[in-house]
Motif scaffolding. Structure first.
Motif, short mmCIF file in Angstrom:
data_model
loop_
_atom_site.label_atom_id
_atom_site.label_comp_id
_atom_site.label_asym_id
_atom_site.label_seq_id
_atom_site.Cartn_x
_atom_site.Cartn_y
_atom_site.Cartn_z
N UNK A 1 68.59 98.16 128.10
CA UNK A 1 68.10 98.17 126.75
C UNK A 1 69.08 97.40 125.90
N UNK A 2 68.62 96.36 125.27
CA UNK A 2 69.51 95.49 124.53
C UNK A 2 69.59 95.86 123.07
N UNK A 3 68.97 96.89 122.62
CA UNK A 3 69.05 97.28 121.22
C UNK A 3 67.69 97.67 120.69
N UNK A 4 67.68 98.01 119.43
CA UNK A 4 66.47 98.49 118.78
C UNK A 4 65.66 97.31 118.27
N UNK A 13 48.76 88.33 119.40
CA UNK A 13 47.39 88.39 119.88
C UNK A 13 47.28 89.50 120.93
N UNK A 14 46.05 89.81 121.29
CA UNK A 14 45.82 90.90 122.23
C UNK A 14 46.51 90.65 123.56
N UNK A 15 46.37 89.45 124.12
CA UNK A 15 46.95 89.19 125.44
C UNK A 15 48.47 89.06 125.38
N UNK A 16 49.00 88.52 124.28
CA UNK A 16 50.45 88.49 124.14
C UNK A 16 51.01 89.91 124.03
N UNK A 17 50.31 90.77 123.30
CA UNK A 17 50.75 92.15 123.18
C UNK A 17 50.58 92.90 124.50
N UNK A 22 58.58 94.57 126.34
CA UNK A 22 59.53 95.30 125.50
C UNK A 22 58.82 96.33 124.62
N UNK A 23 57.49 96.36 124.65
CA UNK A 23 56.67 97.31 123.90
C UNK A 23 57.00 97.29 122.41
N UNK A 24 57.10 96.11 121.84
CA UNK A 24 57.35 95.98 120.41
C UNK A 24 56.06 95.81 119.62
N UNK A 25 54.93 95.73 120.27
CA UNK A 25 53.65 95.72 119.56
C UNK A 25 52.66 96.57 120.33
N UNK A 26 51.73 97.16 119.60
CA UNK A 26 50.77 98.08 120.20
C UNK A 26 49.45 97.37 120.50
N UNK A 27 48.87 97.73 121.62
CA UNK A 27 47.57 97.20 122.02
C UNK A 27 46.47 98.20 121.66
N UNK A 28 46.78 99.47 121.69
CA UNK A 28 45.77 100.51 121.54
C UNK A 28 45.03 100.41 120.22
#
Length: 180
Positions: A1-4, A13-17, A22-28
């Motif tokens: 983990x390299x940081x927050x 976009x949906x496919x980029x997410x 790193x789970x920095x954007x939500x798809x749900x």
């Protein structure tokens, strides 16, 4: 983990997410409406199947199947909606918490410009007066446990059994009632 890294919910976009490891954007949240539409369709198809299969057995089972299909489908629809609203609520809480943390100038410990505002973990003052926490650099390291009554955390409380009986609370099941 390299940081927050703060969570983002809109720019990718949906496919980029979808392939963001790193789970920095939500798809749900991007397709929660589609999930709900699919659930409504499945519940509707299930209700139709129950009605058709009960209709082949006669008039009585048809009425029973119709009632079960309507009531059951409605209950499943309510439960699915509640579940999806709870999922959405968790995402909204995360978004609002991120906004509040960034507006207060905080962030996660170890993040650039983030961390605890008072030097200690979680925003509490650092123990011992050191900005990084722990004893000041000039203090010798402690050797062994503190002697009894030396002002440690345990000496702030009376020894077990020395508490006066309280008439405000009923006695617990595991101790006999105190006599006046």
């Amino acid at each position: 983990m390299s940081g927050y890294r703060p969570v983002q919910t809109d720019p990718k976009s949906f496919f980029n997410a979808l392939f963001d490891f790193s789970f920095t954007s939500y798809v749900t949240l991007k397709f929660i409406r589609v999930i709900y539409a699919v659930i409504v369709a499945i519940i509707g198809i299930g209700a139709i199947i129950v009605v058709i299969s009960s209709a082949t057995r006669g008039f009585g089972p048809f009425i029973g199947g119709l009632i079960v299909a309507v009531v059951g489908g409605f209950l499943y629809l309510i439960l699915a909606r509640i579940y999806l609203e709870l999922v959405t609520l968790l995402f909204r809480i995360t978004d609002n918490t991120s906004v509040m943390a960034s507006s207060l100038g905080g962030g996660a410990p170890g993040a650039p410009g983030g961390g605890a505002p008072y030097g200690g973990p979680g925003g509490y003052p650092a123990p011992g007066g050191s900005p990084a926490g722990g004893p000041p650099p000039s203090a010798p390291p402690p050797s062994g446990p503190p002697p009894p009554g030396s002002g440690g955390p345990a000496s702030d409380y009376p020894p077990a059994g020395d508490y006066p009986p309280s008439s405000d609370y009923p006695p617990s099941d595991d101790r006999p009632p105190s006599s006046p």
